[in-house]
Design an enzyme around this catalytic site. Structure first.
Site, short mmCIF file in Angstrom:
data_model
loop_
_atom_site.label_atom_id
_atom_site.label_comp_id
_atom_site.label_asym_id
_atom_site.label_seq_id
_atom_site.Cartn_x
_atom_site.Cartn_y
_atom_site.Cartn_z
N GLU A 4 22.86 31.72 12.78
CA GLU A 4 22.90 30.26 12.95
C GLU A 4 21.53 29.63 12.76
O GLU A 4 21.42 28.45 12.47
CB GLU A 4 23.52 29.88 14.30
N LYS A 5 20.45 30.42 12.90
CA LYS A 5 19.10 29.87 12.70
C LYS A 5 18.50 30.28 11.36
O LYS A 5 17.41 29.85 11.01
CB LYS A 5 18.17 30.33 13.82
N HIS A 6 19.16 31.17 10.63
CA HIS A 6 18.54 31.70 9.41
C HIS A 6 19.38 31.61 8.15
O HIS A 6 18.82 31.47 7.06
CB HIS A 6 18.16 33.18 9.60
N HIS A 55 15.76 26.09 11.34
CA HIS A 55 14.79 27.11 11.76
C HIS A 55 13.45 26.48 12.13
O HIS A 55 13.06 25.46 11.57
CB HIS A 55 14.59 28.11 10.62
N HIS A 75 5.88 31.49 13.43
CA HIS A 75 7.29 31.77 13.13
C HIS A 75 7.84 30.68 12.25
O HIS A 75 8.02 29.55 12.69
CB HIS A 75 8.09 31.86 14.44
N CYS A 93 12.13 34.46 6.40
CA CYS A 93 11.48 34.18 7.70
C CYS A 93 10.39 35.22 7.88
O CYS A 93 10.63 36.41 7.67
CB CYS A 93 12.51 34.27 8.83
N HIS A 142 11.91 37.40 10.88
CA HIS A 142 13.27 37.94 10.84
C HIS A 142 13.76 38.33 9.45
O HIS A 142 14.93 38.66 9.29
CB HIS A 142 14.23 36.96 11.49
FE LIG Z 1 13.16 33.48 12.30
#
Ligand SMILES: [Fe+2]
Length: 131
Positions: free
Chosen positions: A50-52, A72, A78, A121, A124
């Site tokens: 959901e964030k990436h 993000h 980050h 990211c 991540h």
């Molecule tokens: Fe991230």
């Protein structure tokens, strides 16, 4: 020879940070700084999606990619470093600055195949989605 895959393959040099991508994959590992480069594995929807996971919107005149359903973070420690988009015939890559949200307008994609988006990211890794 590996199995033919669609989409892009990205390689990173662990010494200097150089980034390569290949569109037509001959299954040969590129080298940089005297060493073979490492494939950056792509992550498809999983925990953290959901964030990436890039969300692709095919508009009439352009293609918009938003990184994450919940945008993000774009902090020095980050952040999303770049976003790439391909339709199998064309590739566009956008580096992102810290002060802008991770939403990128690309050209309209005209290829016959699927449109694939990639978001990298710094913590991540590389996320891929297709439409
Ligand atoms: Fe991230």
């Amino acid at each position: 020879m590996g199995e033919k895959r669609e989409g892009l393959k990205f390689y990173r040099c662990n010494t200097c940070g150089n980034l390569f991508f290949v569109m037509i994959d001959p299954d040969v590992r590129p080298s940089c700084c005297g060493n073979e480069m490492e494939v950056i594995d792509t992550i498809h929807g999983t925990e953290g999606s959901e964030k990436h996971a890039p969300i692709i919107e095919l508009n009439q005149n352009d293609t918009e990619v938003q990184v994450g359903l919940q945008l993000h973070a774009m902090e020095p420690e980050h952040r999303i470093e770049w976003v790439a988009l391909t339709d199998g015939e064309r590739v566009e890559i956008q580096k992102l600055g810290l002060s802008t949200p991770p939403v990128v307008k690309f050209s309209k994609m005209n290829g016959a195949g699927k449109v694939r988006a990639y978001a990298f990211c710094n913590i991540h890794g590389l996320w891929e989605s297709e439409k």
